[in-house]
Design an enzyme around this catalytic site. Sequence first.
Site, short mmCIF file in Angstrom:
data_model
loop_
_atom_site.label_atom_id
_atom_site.label_comp_id
_atom_site.label_asym_id
_atom_site.label_seq_id
_atom_site.Cartn_x
_atom_site.Cartn_y
_atom_site.Cartn_z
N GLY A 12 98.79 4.15 2.56
CA GLY A 12 99.84 4.90 1.87
C GLY A 12 99.52 6.35 1.58
O GLY A 12 100.10 6.94 0.67
N ASN A 14 100.32 8.90 3.43
CA ASN A 14 101.53 9.68 3.72
C ASN A 14 102.60 9.48 2.66
O ASN A 14 103.31 10.41 2.29
CB ASN A 14 102.07 9.33 5.11
CG ASN A 14 101.34 10.07 6.20
OD1 ASN A 14 101.55 11.27 6.42
ND2 ASN A 14 100.43 9.38 6.88
N MET A 86 103.64 -0.71 10.61
CA MET A 86 103.14 -1.12 11.91
C MET A 86 104.00 -2.23 12.54
O MET A 86 103.47 -3.22 13.05
CB MET A 86 101.67 -1.54 11.79
CG MET A 86 100.78 -0.44 11.23
SD MET A 86 101.01 1.18 12.02
CE MET A 86 99.72 1.09 13.22
N ARG A 87 105.29 -2.05 12.49
CA ARG A 87 106.21 -3.00 13.09
C ARG A 87 107.33 -2.29 13.81
O ARG A 87 107.70 -1.18 13.40
CB ARG A 87 106.87 -3.83 12.00
CG ARG A 87 106.32 -5.15 11.84
CD ARG A 87 106.70 -5.86 10.60
NE ARG A 87 105.52 -6.55 10.19
CZ ARG A 87 105.04 -7.61 10.84
NH1 ARG A 87 105.71 -8.14 11.84
NH2 ARG A 87 103.91 -8.15 10.47
N HIS A 105 103.60 9.66 13.87
CA HIS A 105 102.64 8.98 14.75
C HIS A 105 101.45 9.90 15.02
O HIS A 105 101.64 11.08 15.32
CB HIS A 105 103.34 8.59 16.06
CG HIS A 105 102.44 7.85 16.98
ND1 HIS A 105 102.19 6.49 16.83
CD2 HIS A 105 101.71 8.25 18.05
CE1 HIS A 105 101.33 6.12 17.77
NE2 HIS A 105 101.03 7.15 18.52
C1 GAR Z 1 99.18 7.37 9.72
O1 GAR Z 1 98.14 8.09 10.34
C2 GAR Z 1 100.35 7.23 10.65
O2 GAR Z 1 100.51 8.33 11.51
C3 GAR Z 1 100.00 6.00 11.42
O3 GAR Z 1 99.44 5.14 10.48
C4 GAR Z 1 98.75 5.91 9.50
C5 GAR Z 1 99.12 5.41 8.12
O4 GAR Z 1 98.29 5.98 7.14
N1 GAR Z 1 101.15 5.43 12.07
C6 GAR Z 1 101.13 4.81 13.24
O5 GAR Z 1 100.11 4.62 13.88
C7 GAR Z 1 102.47 4.33 13.74
N2 GAR Z 1 102.42 3.91 15.10
P1 GAR Z 1 98.73 5.97 5.63
O6 GAR Z 1 99.08 4.52 5.25
O7 GAR Z 1 97.50 6.44 4.88
O8 GAR Z 1 99.90 6.88 5.46
#
Ligand code: GAR
Length: 189
Positions: A12, A14, A86-87, A105
């Site tokens: 979390g 982001n 992730m879905r 991404h």
């Molecule tokens: C982030 O780096 C995002 O870009 C990636 O998951 C991470 C989540 O981090 N998303 C993907 O890979 C989507 N295909 P967070 O939970 O610390 O925000």
Amino acid sequence: RKKAAVFASGAGSNFQAMMENKLVCDIVLLVCDKPGATVIDKAKKFGIPVFVFDPKQYPTKLDYEQEILAKLQFAEAEWIFLAGYMRIIGPTLLKHYRKKIINIHPSLLPAFPGKDAIDQAYVAKAKTTGVTIHYVDEGIDTGPIIAQRQVEILPGDTKETLKMRIQRVEHQLYPQVINQILGKQQGVF
Ligand code: GAR
């Protein structure tokens, strides 16, 4: 003010960046598919309502997405921001939120789509990778691109240092892009 929901599965960071930057919209709901994920505690700390579900408890994606849709409608969320969710988004949500779902991404799409994009770029010994923000369609990381930022892979990088630099870019870029897109729709810019 417009209302938005954030979907996340993990740490979390982001989500936190959205909460700590001044967004032009209100985050009215966190949707999380991982009971116990750290992002749930973060949402509680910020006083954001949370809908946590376990996909295994539902017969199909259609069933849990119908429940998500009901929560979104109750919260009056008009936008969905995916932040490490992730879905794959299915037809139920896509139909109701056409062009209103945004994803971040950690690569320069179309390079390294799918899971573990940072590791993929590192293992491939790419010189450059980065961050992409895009609209979500039915594919995996395939929708129209809104913004991209390059991040160089340095000779001394480990997967961890690379991830740190990529995420620092994410935390800046995502709130900025959200404000640009939603601001435009409000006639602010
Ligand atoms: C982030 O780096 C995002 O870009 C990636 O998951 C991470 C989540 O981090 N998303 C993907 O890979 C989507 N295909 P967070 O939970 O610390 O925000």
